[in-house]
Design a protein around this motif. Structure first.
Motif, PDB file in Angstrom:
ATOM      1  N   UNK A 271      -3.256   3.709 -10.033  1.00  0.00           N
ATOM      2  CA  UNK A 271      -4.492   4.495  -9.903  1.00  0.00           C
ATOM      3  C   UNK A 271      -5.229   4.213  -8.602  1.00  0.00           C
ATOM      4  N   UNK A 272      -4.606   3.467  -7.682  1.00  0.00           N
ATOM      5  CA  UNK A 272      -5.281   3.126  -6.440  1.00  0.00           C
ATOM      6  C   UNK A 272      -5.518   4.384  -5.606  1.00  0.00           C
ATOM      7  N   UNK A 273      -6.715   4.538  -5.046  1.00  0.00           N
ATOM      8  CA  UNK A 273      -6.942   5.673  -4.128  1.00  0.00           C
ATOM      9  C   UNK A 273      -6.099   5.498  -2.872  1.00  0.00           C
ATOM     10  N   UNK A 274      -5.659   6.598  -2.303  1.00  0.00           N
ATOM     11  CA  UNK A 274      -4.722   6.535  -1.193  1.00  0.00           C
ATOM     12  C   UNK A 274      -5.303   5.796   0.011  1.00  0.00           C
ATOM     13  N   UNK A 275      -6.618   5.925   0.230  1.00  0.00           N
ATOM     14  CA  UNK A 275      -7.207   5.258   1.399  1.00  0.00           C
ATOM     15  C   UNK A 275      -7.179   3.740   1.258  1.00  0.00           C
ATOM     16  N   UNK A 276      -7.023   3.246   0.014  1.00  0.00           N
ATOM     17  CA  UNK A 276      -7.019   1.791  -0.199  1.00  0.00           C
ATOM     18  C   UNK A 276      -5.625   1.188  -0.104  1.00  0.00           C
ATOM     19  N   UNK A 277      -4.596   2.013   0.046  1.00  0.00           N
ATOM     20  CA  UNK A 277      -3.235   1.490   0.084  1.00  0.00           C
ATOM     21  C   UNK A 277      -2.930   0.852   1.429  1.00  0.00           C
ATOM     22  N   UNK A 278      -1.824   0.114   1.486  1.00  0.00           N
ATOM     23  CA  UNK A 278      -1.529  -0.682   2.666  1.00  0.00           C
ATOM     24  C   UNK A 278      -0.352  -0.101   3.449  1.00  0.00           C
ATOM     25  N   UNK A 279      -0.446  -0.209   4.765  1.00  0.00           N
ATOM     26  CA  UNK A 279       0.619   0.235   5.660  1.00  0.00           C
ATOM     27  C   UNK A 279       1.412  -0.931   6.225  1.00  0.00           C
ATOM     28  N   UNK A 280       0.762  -2.078   6.349  1.00  0.00           N
ATOM     29  CA  UNK A 280       1.353  -3.242   7.003  1.00  0.00           C
ATOM     30  C   UNK A 280       2.240  -4.006   6.024  1.00  0.00           C
ATOM     31  N   UNK A 281       3.511  -4.129   6.353  1.00  0.00           N
ATOM     32  CA  UNK A 281       4.471  -4.806   5.476  1.00  0.00           C
ATOM     33  C   UNK A 281       4.287  -6.318   5.459  1.00  0.00           C
ATOM     34  N   UNK A 282       3.515  -6.834   6.401  1.00  0.00           N
ATOM     35  CA  UNK A 282       3.362  -8.292   6.493  1.00  0.00           C
ATOM     36  C   UNK A 282       2.080  -8.785   5.832  1.00  0.00           C
ATOM     37  N   UNK A 283       1.201  -7.871   5.436  1.00  0.00           N
ATOM     38  CA  UNK A 283      -0.034  -8.276   4.777  1.00  0.00           C
ATOM     39  C   UNK A 283       0.208  -8.496   3.290  1.00  0.00           C
ATOM     40  N   UNK A 284      -0.451  -9.524   2.747  1.00  0.00           N
ATOM     41  CA  UNK A 284      -0.283  -9.834   1.337  1.00  0.00           C
ATOM     42  C   UNK A 284      -1.234  -8.985   0.487  1.00  0.00           C
ATOM     43  N   UNK A 285      -0.692  -8.429  -0.590  1.00  0.00           N
ATOM     44  CA  UNK A 285      -1.445  -7.603  -1.523  1.00  0.00           C
ATOM     45  C   UNK A 285      -0.868  -7.811  -2.918  1.00  0.00           C
ATOM     46  N   UNK A 286      -1.588  -7.382  -3.949  1.00  0.00           N
ATOM     47  CA  UNK A 286      -0.966  -7.359  -5.279  1.00  0.00           C
ATOM     48  C   UNK A 286       0.289  -6.486  -5.242  1.00  0.00           C
ATOM     49  N   UNK A 287       1.290  -6.871  -5.996  1.00  0.00           N
ATOM     50  CA  UNK A 287       2.561  -6.153  -5.947  1.00  0.00           C
ATOM     51  C   UNK A 287       2.390  -4.696  -6.369  1.00  0.00           C
TER      52      UNK A 287
END
Length: 1117
Positions: A271-287
């Protein structure tokens, strides 16, 4: 010298000493690398010997096939790939010492040194491929079909190899290469096996070599357990350190393929809004963020994805993806299932019995496409046959089959008896299953099970019974042995529930029976099979069998609760097509309880079903026989009889044809067994000769009370002879609609013979678009003179031309012609045809409704019709001249005739070039006290606000005018303001007003609101296709809340509201609905008494909306 060199480079037992230092896992890895690096000249090296060789045997094999220093060189390369640096360093010293002993002139040692340095800096993906091969290596050479499903599962997947090869081929239709491919299929059908095979084939160099440089495999179960990390870390678990940084690999995403296996097992909401998603493969985020970013193409948008999912979650996945390509994995073919069954049972008679029984229910047989289900089915049926049981009854429904299977799991075998769960344990298991189905949770971890009440001993007990299994790869991870097993126990939860008090605050969402009953396979596919099982468990025999199996008590109180829900559903405002009767019939069929079906369907007077599979026909025929209160049945039968026709030449499929015929006979028997049935609609059906014969046989039954028969868009194999005979024998049949059916002139000849028969009581005959020509008109004319019952005839959209109409008019002038309504829309008429019609209207005393729409009559034709209207003998009440290509000149002719005509009450002049001047002439007549016109349609007549004063005068001065349609005219706000002034007067009798597509804005809404408050008679108004804006809509909704407003139907503009204003609008709409729900709907404008507007149709492209009912189109006249 070769031997001498060999002894120097490779001392006795030298390699064996190195191999002895490898543990078992490392030795197997060494063998795999050895297989990978075999040189062409040594292609004869026997891999089967290498695979089973012990360390000493392996050393001898290498010494034999890699003579001299080559064995040493190959070993060094492999040690390097395995990252065994210590062994490599010691090997260097060994080589250096040997080189010094032999002398500097031996160049081969130098070459070996160079080879060794190259090996230690590979970085070309080879080691990654070998690691993948080691992980995914599966034996694909098992051929036996006689045992458990794992013995043939891989063979089944192997046949889909071609499917794998072409998954990413360029689409021939679009010319584009898919970036996202979804491989969907039923649970257990082999999706995971297939994609694992794809990974293995890629690693071995047999698949996608030109397309993808790297393939990464991500499994849903494993991902569920992972915490916060970067995407680079997520895919690094199989990445060798010698391959270089993973970040460099993912910097070229167009050459990467990510396989996401088991999307259905991901416990993420996405349910994450698209603007909150991540582009950087090296940044840590919830899976969950990482997976959502990858699927929604925010991260690595150029990469390709292959996603596997169950059919039940494909809709959830579809919401995340863009430009995806779906491929369905069907599992075992019918031939494969038949082959397996015949190999499973040694006794061929038993095999034949089982195969025939399974095929009798398409739903049950299709379940066997899944290898595990096929094996389980054969296993439990074999046990039943050994006990002398009847497998035919077991295969009758999916519930009966799985009741048998579940019971077999607790049947004593070889003197041993599995431990039975107690009632509390069973209830906890069923609750876990039910909650999992509702939330689409199919993988359970130990902590989840503990929270849901299942202890470690409970889990062990259910594992021993083969109900739950532990995942072999992932720790503390459990699943039901198959999805259908989970669905079955989920259904049992409702049977074990103690009470069903209404409004219980402690009730969990998944305990809501009403929500379950209203669920559909389109919106909630994950609930469909559980719902079927629940209905199946209402069968008392099933309940008793499970009570014996589990030594527990199950309640049938849920029956009355379900009947209450069905009653609420039956009394709702849903249309028959929205209720999903086919799904309901699937569930009711599972019960095999005729009395319950009769009770459940007593609140449904109408049903609508699309039958396109044998199973649809099976369940529909069974249920319809027990629906005693039905008045209307609407069926569309396609494909079923086409398949029957294709298979009749095959002896093996004779049973299919007989079964289809039997089911169709059962369905048609409703025509004489149901005394309330009055209407049958079989539009768009493909029926063969035998199906038609059965239908006509039932129509001729003396107990058939059918009054209305619709056979639109149907092909009659033997013409209309049978239906003509039915018209003579069935004295109740009064309405026959054959629109779009290619009966032609010969078919009409048969019908006319029936019409002339004194026993034929047909009153309405519709023959639109039936490919008729002038040659049939003589037969029709004779029938009109002889028939004493036919009063409505629709011949629209047939090429009758003026000559054909001339023949019809001869009948119309005959004193024995009883026809009252005639539609000749789009029949190729011209001014010449109007001359014949004009004479007929003068002499005919019964014709009251005439539609001539879509004919090029021109002003000359209208003049002839106007001349007829002036005659006192003309009794016409309704005349439709829409799209007849006349101009304002015709207004003069009509004005004169309308002054003298006392009978005409409905006039449709829509879509003609009248313009303001023409309408002004007509208004002079319309406002005359002697004008009896009640319904006037001027849609699309090129009007502006310049004529609105005249129209307002008509509204005020004509006390008879009830309906005025001005849609598709450029009246604008100023014109509507003038009309509203007239609407506010107390002597205004207008009840329906059409203002669709009139160029209105929010500026006119205050005037409309004021008119709605003041006018006590206006009940329907159409404002669709006007840009009223949010402010204008709010003004209208406020008026709707007022008790002074009598409006019942409002066709509203279909414009989206601005963000932040939706809640306010919905609140207002809800209040409006609550205030006058019983008498007010938001929807289309309807003409007064549409049944009188023969052939009248809305303008092209007109789509109307009812609140809560979506798009609605007025039915054809």
């Amino acid at each position: 010298m070769a031997d001498s060199s060999s002894s120097s480079f490779f001392p006795d037992f030298g390699l064996l000493l190195y191999l002895e230092e490898l543990n078992k896992e490392e030795l197997n890895t060494f063998k795999l690398f050895l297989k990978e690096t075999m040189e062409p000249e040594h292609g004869l090296t026997p891999w089967t010997e290498v695979k089973k060789a012990r360390r000493e045997d392996l050393a001898n094999l290498m010494k034999k096939y890699y003579p001299g220093e080559k064995a040493w060189s190959v070993s060094l390369k492999i040690f390097g790939k395995m990252n065994l640096k210590d062994l490599c360093e010691r090997a260097k010293e060994e080589i250096n010492w040997s080189a010094q002993t032999i002398g500097p002139d031996d160049a081969k040692a130098g070459e070996t040194q160079e080879d060794q340095e190259a090996v230690l800096d590979l970085g070309d993906g080879t080691e990654y491929r070998i690691r993948i091969k080691e992980k995914f290596c599966i034996t694909w050479d098992k051929k036996s079909l006689a045992g458990k499903p794992e013995d043939f599962h891989h063979g089944i997947a192997e046949k889909d190899r071609k499917l794998l090869e072409h998954l990413f081929d360029v689409d021939v239709k679009t010319g584009e290469q898919p970036q996202i491919v979804v491989l969907q299929g039923a649970a257990g059908v082999g999706k995971t096996t297939l994609v694992r095979k794809a990974v293995l084939d890629w690693a071995e160099g047999n698949l996608y070599q030109q397309r993808f440089k790297y393939v990464f495999y991500l499994n849903g179960r494993e991902i569920n357990k992972l915490k916060e990390r970067s995407f680079a870390q997520l895919i690094s678990k199989d990445w060798p350190s010698t391959e270089g940084p993973i970040e460099e690999i993912i910097s070229q995403p167009s050459s990467l393929l990510f396989i996401i296996d088991s999307f259905d097992e991901l416990n993420f909401a996405f349910e994450e809004p698209e603007f909150a998603l991540c582009e950087d493969c090296t940044q840590e985020h919830p899976v969950s963020f990482l997976m959502s970013s990858l699927l929604r193409k925010v991260m690595l948008p150029e990469a390709s994805l292959l996603v596997t999912t169950r059919l039940t979650t494909s809709k959830r996945l579809k919401q995340l993806l863009k430009n995806h390509h779906y491929v369905e994995l069907l599992g075992m073919s019918e031939d494969a299932r038949e082959e397996y069954i015949y190999q499973f049972f040694e006794d061929k008679r038993w095999a034949m019995k089982v195969f025939s029984s399974l095929k009798s229910n398409e739903m049950v047989f299709s379940m066997c496409q899944v290898p595990l289900v096929c094996w389980a089915t054969c296993t439990c049926l074999k046990q039943q046959m050994e006990k002398g049981g009847d497998v035919t009854l077991t295969c009758q429904t999916t519930t009966a089959l799985f009741t048998c299977y579940i019971s077999s799991l607790f049947t004593p075998v070889d003197g041993g008896s599995p431990s039975l769960p107690n009632q509390a344990q069973l209830r906890r298991l069923c609750q876990v299953a039910a909650k999992g189905i509702w939330t689409m949770t199919y993988v359970f971890y130990r902590e989840n099970l503990r929270r849901l009440g299942l202890t470690k001993s409970d889990v062990s007990s259910f594992m021993d019974s083969n109900i739950i299994q532990k995942d072999a790869e992932y720790e503390n991870c459990y699943v039901f042995t198959h999805l259908h097993v989970q669905e079955f126990f989920a259904a049992m939860f409702y049977m074990l529930k103690g009470s069903w008090e209404a409004g219980n605050p402690s009730c969990q969402p998944f305990e809501d029976l009403k929500s379950l009953l209203q669920s559909t396979s389109y919106k909630d596919p994950h609930l469909t099979q559980m719902k079927c099982f629940l209905f199946g468990l209402l069968n008392e025999d099933r309940v008793k069998q499970l009570e014996r199996t589990f030594n527990c008590k199950m309640s049938l109180k849920i029956k009355s609760k379900l009947l209450q829900c069905m009653e609420v559903l039956g009394n709702s405002d849903y249309s028959p097509s929205q209720l999903g009767f086919l799904e309901l019939f699937h569930c009711l069929y599972e019960t095999q309880d005729k009395a319950f079906i009769s009770q459940a369907m007593r609140c449904f007077p109408k049903v609508a079903i699309n039958i396109c599979e044998k199973i649809h026909l099976l369940v529909s025929s069974f249920c319809l026989k027990h629906c005693r209160c039905l008045r209307t049945i609407r069926l569309s039968v396609t494909v079923v009889f086409e398949k029957k026709i294709l298979k009749t030449s095959l002896p093996a499929n004779t049973w299919d044809g007989d079964r289809i015929t039997h089911c169709w006979q059962d369905l048609c028997s409703v025509l004489h067994t149901n005394e309330h049935l009055r209407e049958l609609d079989l539009c768009h059906s493909n029926l063969d000769k035998s199906a038609m014969n059965i239908l006509h046989h039932e129509l001729r039954h003396p107990n058939c009370k059918l009054q209305k028969l619709l056979l639109k868009f149907i092909t009659f194999p033997d013409g209309c002879q049978d239906i003509s005979t039915s018209l003579i024998h069935n004295k109740n049949l009064m309405h026959l609609d054959l629109k779009g059916s290619d009966i032609g002139d010969n078919g009409v000849k048969s019908l006319c013979e029936a019409l002339k028969h004194p026993e034929c009581k047909l009153q309405t005959l519709r023959l639109e678009s039936c490919n008729l020509t002038v040659f049939c008109c003589l037969n029709i004319s004779n029938a009109l003179i002889r028939s004493q019952s036919l009063i409505f005839l629709n011949l629209s959209t047939n090429n009758l031309l003026d000559d054909g109409v001339q023949l019809l008019c001869e009948a119309l002038r005959h004193p024995k012609c009883y026809l009252e309504r005639l539609s000749l829309e789009s029949c190729g008429l011209t001014e010449a045809g109007c001359e014949y019609l004009s004479l007929a209207l003068i002499s005919n005393k019964r014709l009251t409704h005439l539609c001539l729409a879509d004919n090029v009559l021109g002003d000359g034709g209208v003049k002839l019709m106007s001349d007829a209207l002036q005659h006192a003998q003309c009794t016409l009440k309704s005349l439709v001249l829409r799209r007849c290509h006349f101009t304002s000149l015709s207004s003069e002719y009509l004005s004169t005739s309308l002054l003298h005509n006392k009978s005409l009450t409905h006039l449709d002049l829509g879509s003609n070039w009248l313009q303001d001047n023409g309408v002004k002439l007509l208004c002079d007549v319309f406002r005359h006290p002697s004008c009896n016109l009640q319904d006037l349609e001027l849609m699309g007549c090129v009007l502006t606000n310049a004529c609105c004063l005249d129209l307002a005068s008509v509204i005020l001065n004509n006390p008879n005018l009830r309906s005025l349609d001005l849609g598709n005219n450029d009246l604008q706000d100023d014109g509507v303001k003038i009309l509203c002034d007239a609407l506010r007067y107390p002597n205004c009798n207008i009840q329906r007003l059409g203002l669709e597509y009139c160029g209105l804005t929010s500026l006119c809404c205050q005037d409309l609101s004021s008119a709605l408050i003041c006018n006590k008679r206006l009940i329907k108004m159409n404002l669709t296709q006007n840009t009223l804006g949010y402010e204008g809509i709010v003004k209208l909704y406020k008026v709707l809340k007022s008790p002074k407003c009598k409006l019942q139907v409002l066709g509203r503009p279909l414009k989206p509201l601005r963000p932040g204003q939706v809640n306010r609008k919905l609140k207002t709409e809800k209040e409006t609905q609550n205030c006058r729900l019983s008498r007010r709907r938001i929807g289309p404008l309807e003409t007064a008494d549409q049944s009188q507007a023969v052939g009248a149709r809305p303008a092209a492209g007109l789509r109307l909306r009812f609140r809560g009912l979506g798009d609605y189109a007025p039915p054809d006249q």
